[in-house]
Write a protein that holds these residues in place. Structure first.
Motif, PDB file in Angstrom:
ATOM      1  N   THR A 260      -0.967 -34.869  78.081  1.00 28.36           N
ATOM      2  CA  THR A 260      -0.296 -34.711  79.321  1.00 28.36           C
ATOM      3  C   THR A 260       1.109 -35.303  79.513  1.00 28.36           C
ATOM      4  O   THR A 260       1.614 -35.963  78.499  1.00 28.36           O
ATOM      5  CB  THR A 260      -0.965 -35.690  80.155  1.00 28.36           C
ATOM      6  OG1 THR A 260      -1.025 -36.962  79.887  1.00 28.36           O
ATOM      7  CG2 THR A 260      -2.657 -35.345  80.162  1.00 28.36           C
ATOM      8  N   ILE A 261       1.814 -34.804  80.431  1.00 32.82           N
ATOM      9  CA  ILE A 261       3.119 -35.345  80.700  1.00 32.82           C
ATOM     10  C   ILE A 261       3.195 -36.829  80.765  1.00 32.82           C
ATOM     11  O   ILE A 261       4.246 -37.565  80.054  1.00 32.82           O
ATOM     12  CB  ILE A 261       3.746 -34.676  82.101  1.00 32.82           C
ATOM     13  CG1 ILE A 261       4.086 -33.101  81.612  1.00 32.82           C
ATOM     14  CG2 ILE A 261       5.197 -35.208  82.097  1.00 32.82           C
ATOM     15  CD1 ILE A 261       5.044 -32.812  80.699  1.00 32.82           C
ATOM     16  N   SER A 262       2.401 -37.631  81.258  1.00 31.55           N
ATOM     17  CA  SER A 262       2.547 -39.112  81.491  1.00 31.55           C
ATOM     18  C   SER A 262       2.302 -39.604  80.000  1.00 31.55           C
ATOM     19  O   SER A 262       3.073 -40.460  79.678  1.00 31.55           O
ATOM     20  CB  SER A 262       1.302 -39.381  82.322  1.00 31.55           C
ATOM     21  OG  SER A 262       1.456 -39.132  83.564  1.00 31.55           O
ATOM     22  N   GLN A 263       1.397 -39.236  79.190  1.00 31.86           N
ATOM     23  CA  GLN A 263       1.329 -39.586  77.804  1.00 31.86           C
ATOM     24  C   GLN A 263       2.608 -39.204  76.919  1.00 31.86           C
ATOM     25  O   GLN A 263       2.805 -40.243  76.181  1.00 31.86           O
ATOM     26  CB  GLN A 263      -0.037 -39.069  77.496  1.00 31.86           C
ATOM     27  CG  GLN A 263      -1.220 -39.520  77.755  1.00 31.86           C
ATOM     28  CD  GLN A 263      -2.547 -38.798  77.146  1.00 31.86           C
ATOM     29  OE1 GLN A 263      -2.499 -37.796  77.050  1.00 31.86           O
ATOM     30  NE2 GLN A 263      -3.609 -39.661  76.825  1.00 31.86           N
ATOM     31  N   GLY A 264       3.167 -38.046  77.245  1.00 35.06           N
ATOM     32  CA  GLY A 264       4.227 -37.896  76.560  1.00 35.06           C
ATOM     33  C   GLY A 264       5.251 -38.812  76.899  1.00 35.06           C
ATOM     34  O   GLY A 264       6.191 -39.058  76.046  1.00 35.06           O
ATOM     35  N   PHE A 265       5.599 -39.190  78.336  1.00 34.88           N
ATOM     36  CA  PHE A 265       6.801 -40.196  78.705  1.00 34.88           C
ATOM     37  C   PHE A 265       6.170 -41.668  78.006  1.00 34.88           C
ATOM     38  O   PHE A 265       7.398 -42.254  77.812  1.00 34.88           O
ATOM     39  CB  PHE A 265       6.547 -40.016  79.845  1.00 34.88           C
ATOM     40  CG  PHE A 265       7.613 -39.022  80.750  1.00 34.88           C
ATOM     41  CD1 PHE A 265       9.139 -39.134  80.433  1.00 34.88           C
ATOM     42  CD2 PHE A 265       7.318 -38.031  81.534  1.00 34.88           C
ATOM     43  CE1 PHE A 265       9.769 -37.986  80.852  1.00 34.88           C
ATOM     44  CE2 PHE A 265       8.214 -37.126  82.036  1.00 34.88           C
ATOM     45  CZ  PHE A 265       9.526 -37.143  81.625  1.00 34.88           C
ATOM     46  N   GLN A 266       5.109 -41.785  77.993  1.00 36.29           N
ATOM     47  CA  GLN A 266       4.673 -43.211  77.294  1.00 36.29           C
ATOM     48  C   GLN A 266       5.363 -43.088  75.573  1.00 36.29           C
ATOM     49  O   GLN A 266       5.873 -43.920  75.269  1.00 36.29           O
ATOM     50  CB  GLN A 266       3.324 -43.301  77.295  1.00 36.29           C
ATOM     51  CG  GLN A 266       2.870 -43.435  78.814  1.00 36.29           C
ATOM     52  CD  GLN A 266       1.233 -43.595  78.708  1.00 36.29           C
ATOM     53  OE1 GLN A 266       0.438 -43.542  77.662  1.00 36.29           O
ATOM     54  NE2 GLN A 266       0.531 -43.477  79.857  1.00 36.29           N
ATOM     55  N   VAL A 267       4.938 -41.792  75.152  1.00 37.54           N
ATOM     56  CA  VAL A 267       5.413 -42.076  73.696  1.00 37.54           C
ATOM     57  C   VAL A 267       7.185 -42.078  73.774  1.00 37.54           C
ATOM     58  O   VAL A 267       7.820 -42.605  72.659  1.00 37.54           O
ATOM     59  CB  VAL A 267       4.858 -40.710  72.882  1.00 37.54           C
ATOM     60  CG1 VAL A 267       5.518 -40.511  71.679  1.00 37.54           C
ATOM     61  CG2 VAL A 267       3.645 -40.871  72.880  1.00 37.54           C
ATOM     62  N   VAL A 268       7.705 -41.095  74.618  1.00 33.47           N
ATOM     63  CA  VAL A 268       9.254 -41.170  74.485  1.00 33.47           C
ATOM     64  C   VAL A 268       9.667 -42.467  74.950  1.00 33.47           C
ATOM     65  O   VAL A 268      10.553 -42.791  74.251  1.00 33.47           O
ATOM     66  CB  VAL A 268       9.575 -39.954  75.711  1.00 33.47           C
ATOM     67  CG1 VAL A 268      11.007 -40.269  76.026  1.00 33.47           C
ATOM     68  CG2 VAL A 268       9.409 -38.640  75.514  1.00 33.47           C
ATOM     69  N   ALA A 269       9.008 -43.336  75.825  1.00 32.79           N
ATOM     70  CA  ALA A 269       9.400 -44.537  76.257  1.00 32.79           C
ATOM     71  C   ALA A 269       9.526 -45.628  75.184  1.00 32.79           C
ATOM     72  O   ALA A 269      10.387 -46.372  74.843  1.00 32.79           O
ATOM     73  CB  ALA A 269       8.631 -45.120  77.331  1.00 32.79           C
ATOM     74  N   GLY A 270       8.190 -45.484  74.162  1.00 29.28           N
ATOM     75  CA  GLY A 270       8.064 -46.352  72.957  1.00 29.28           C
ATOM     76  C   GLY A 270       8.963 -46.115  72.217  1.00 29.28           C
ATOM     77  O   GLY A 270       9.626 -46.986  71.442  1.00 29.28           O
ATOM     78  N   SER A 271       9.407 -44.774  71.837  1.00 27.12           N
ATOM     79  CA  SER A 271      10.205 -44.403  70.624  1.00 27.12           C
ATOM     80  C   SER A 271      11.659 -44.742  71.076  1.00 27.12           C
ATOM     81  O   SER A 271      12.426 -45.299  70.177  1.00 27.12           O
ATOM     82  CB  SER A 271      10.120 -42.807  70.581  1.00 27.12           C
ATOM     83  OG  SER A 271       8.907 -42.597  69.904  1.00 27.12           O
ATOM     84  N   THR A 272      12.053 -44.672  72.287  1.00 30.04           N
ATOM     85  CA  THR A 272      13.250 -44.936  72.704  1.00 30.04           C
ATOM     86  C   THR A 272      13.592 -46.537  72.764  1.00 30.04           C
ATOM     87  O   THR A 272      14.674 -46.927  72.255  1.00 30.04           O
ATOM     88  CB  THR A 272      13.506 -44.468  74.283  1.00 30.04           C
ATOM     89  OG1 THR A 272      13.502 -42.969  74.437  1.00 30.04           O
ATOM     90  CG2 THR A 272      15.116 -44.918  74.782  1.00 30.04           C
ATOM     91  N   MET A 273      12.634 -47.240  73.007  1.00 24.37           N
ATOM     92  CA  MET A 273      12.636 -48.607  73.219  1.00 24.37           C
ATOM     93  C   MET A 273      12.744 -49.269  71.650  1.00 24.37           C
ATOM     94  O   MET A 273      13.750 -50.003  71.394  1.00 24.37           O
ATOM     95  CB  MET A 273      11.609 -49.361  73.782  1.00 24.37           C
ATOM     96  CG  MET A 273      11.659 -49.296  75.310  1.00 24.37           C
ATOM     97  SD  MET A 273       9.996 -49.699  75.944  1.00 24.37           S
ATOM     98  CE  MET A 273      10.460 -51.541  75.982  1.00 24.37           C
ATOM     99  N   VAL A 274      12.053 -48.633  70.804  1.00 21.33           N
ATOM    100  CA  VAL A 274      12.196 -49.191  69.101  1.00 21.33           C
ATOM    101  C   VAL A 274      13.498 -48.641  68.688  1.00 21.33           C
ATOM    102  O   VAL A 274      14.225 -49.188  68.150  1.00 21.33           O
ATOM    103  CB  VAL A 274      11.169 -48.378  68.419  1.00 21.33           C
ATOM    104  CG1 VAL A 274      11.389 -48.435  66.778  1.00 21.33           C
ATOM    105  CG2 VAL A 274       9.511 -48.712  68.771  1.00 21.33           C
ATOM    106  N   ALA A 275      14.092 -47.392  69.160  1.00 20.54           N
ATOM    107  CA  ALA A 275      15.265 -47.012  68.651  1.00 20.54           C
ATOM    108  C   ALA A 275      16.543 -47.914  69.228  1.00 20.54           C
ATOM    109  O   ALA A 275      17.437 -48.141  68.533  1.00 20.54           O
ATOM    110  CB  ALA A 275      15.677 -45.687  69.194  1.00 20.54           C
TER     111      ALA A 275
END
Length: 480
Positions: free
Chosen positions: A137-152
């Protein structure tokens, strides 16, 4: 940091004056005048009557530079009007945070205190689009984007002190080629915008009415770019955007229903789509984009320091990257994307000759406020794609032009630097021309090489290491 630099310059100035004038004749009241003459304009606090108009000009340019990123991603993955509206708001809001942190020392020992407007990085488009498309889902996708962005962002912050030692791997040939790859890889979005609803359909033909609108906007922008000068000359994209949207409205090609239904005020809160998630493959791709972003910001910040007459020491260099790391982490927190320094706003600094960091801090505050107005974001999302298509050549052409300007510094005699550019751009265009080229490869390969921006940038870095290895291993001069 600034005081140390000023003191060093003061000593040099005083010694020069003393060489021309006996010490006993140097009046005490002359000392403050000498000190004032060497303090950079970057720390000057202008009256609000001047700061607000200049800040507003930076704000308009920043918004124009930021909105293509969420609009392209939204078009790629099919975001709903509400999702697109929030995405635009989050990116503008976090651009405000980023610009303020770069200009003002809110967090001790992290801010470079320079007039650097920051916002969405074009390089994230492919990896963010891929992460959203591959999620259930888009919501789950944004969760992954948020986590990856924060790690970066955390990675950038931790490596900031060491980054100056890695700069030898990213000379102008690499940075300029990366920008060239970025601009050429994004250019096809212009044609997708022109095709509007028929985008990504190879068998579709252009509708004459749509082409007329896109070409009309393109031609209008070319004409006003030639004749408008000064402040209006910096706002040609905005003027063409407004005129094009009005023309599209008369042609019945604008749907403002999402604007009328959007509220006037809406909070941008952390974790809008839920708790961030980290997936190894996606995060690895985001880390590569982060490194490319660090290279880009390093080069842009050097230009800003030069314009602002502020010394770029290793400590200052580290603070610039710390700010980028903090801003990237914050962007992930609010479901935005990795920021970068806007080259367009550097042009405003150079043209206006006003380099006060407090002016760009005011612009950051304006961006924060705009991000809290959903109607504004809905209006941006409602801009007809053919209008954006007519301006796409200018939007992405600026990036290519910046690459050409940077590559002017490169020596092309007796080396293979031309070959580096040619191969990197060719590799970068491959997945843009044939999107399914790597479809039979492992997912990790698809994530990295399937992005023309990533594959082209990696090719530039590796080719430079191969052809220019001797230059890379030369001892580096260390600041005292």
């Amino acid at each position: 940091m600034e005081n140390d630099n000023i003191s060093k310059v003061d000593e040099n100035v005083k010694s020069d004056v003393a060489a021309e004038k006996p010490e006993h004749e140097l009046k005490q009241e002359e000392i403050p005048e000498i000190q004032a003459s060497v303090i950079s304009d970057v720390d000057e606090k202008l009256p609000l009557s001047k700061s607000i108009p200049l800040g507003f000009q930076h704000t308009v340019i920043a918004v124009l530079a930021a909105i293509p990123v969420p609009l392209i991603i939204g078009s790629n993955v099919g975001l709903s009007p509400e999702q697109s509206r929030y995405f635009v708001s989050a990116i503008i809001f976090t651009a405000g945070i980023s610009s303020i942190l770069a200009a003002v020392g809110v967090i001790p020992r992290t801010s470079p205190k320079i007039p650097m407007i920051m916002g969405a990085n074009f390089a994230v488009i492919t990896v963010v689009s891929s992460a959203l498309s591959n999620a259930p889902t888009i919501s789950q996708g944004f969760q992954v984007v948020a986590g990856s962005t924060m790690v970066a962002g955390l990675f950038c912050f931790l490596i900031s002190g060491f980054w100056a030692k890695l700069q030898r791997f990213f000379p102008p040939i690499v940075v300029g080629t990366n920008l060239m790859v970025l601009g050429t890889a994004l250019l096809p979005n212009t044609f997708h915008w022109m095709m509007a609803d028929n985008a990504y359909n190879p068998g579709a033909a252009m509708e004459p009415r749509v082409l007329g609108l896109a070409f009309g906007v393109f031609l209008f922008h070319v004409i006003i770019s030639k004749y408008l000068k000064g402040i209006l000359g910096n706002l040609t994209l905005l003027i063409a955007l407004l005129v094009g949207t009005i023309a599209a409205g008369f042609m019945g090609m604008v749907d403002f229903s999402s604007v009328s239904s959007a509220p006037w005020f809406g909070l941008i809160l952390p974790f809008h789509y839920g708790v961030p998630r980290v997936e190894f493959q996606t995060t690895l791709a985001f880390l590569i984009v982060m490194i490319l972003g660090m290279v880009e910001v390093s080069g842009t910040s050097m230009g800003i320091h030069d314009i602002a007459n502020k010394e770029m020491t290793h400590k200052q260099f580290g603070r610039t990257l710390k700010t980028l790391g903090i801003n990237t982490f914050a962007s992930g927190l609010f479901n935005g994307v990795q920021p970068t320094a806007f080259i367009q706003n550097v042009g405003v600094l150079d043209l206006s000759k006003v380099t006060s960091r407090f002016t760009t801090a005011i612009a950051g505050g304006m961006l924060l406020l705009i991000g809290l107005v959903p109607k504004f974001s809905a209006l941006i999302s409602a801009i007809p794609k053919p209008v954006l298509g007519g301006l796409g050549f200018a939007i992405f052409g600026i990036i290519i032009g910046s690459a050409v300007n940077l590559l002017k510094q490169v020596d092309f005699n007796g080396n293979q630097n031309m070959l580096i550019i040619g191969i990197a751009v060719g590799i970068g265009m491959l997945p843009e021309v044939y999107p399914s080229f790597y479809a039979n490869f492992p997912e990790m390969v698809q994530m990295i090489l399937g992005s023309g921006i990533l594959s082209g940038a990696l090719a530039a870095i590796l080719l430079n290491m191969f052809f220019n290895f001797k230059d890379i291993i030369k001892p580096e001069k260390v600041d005292n």
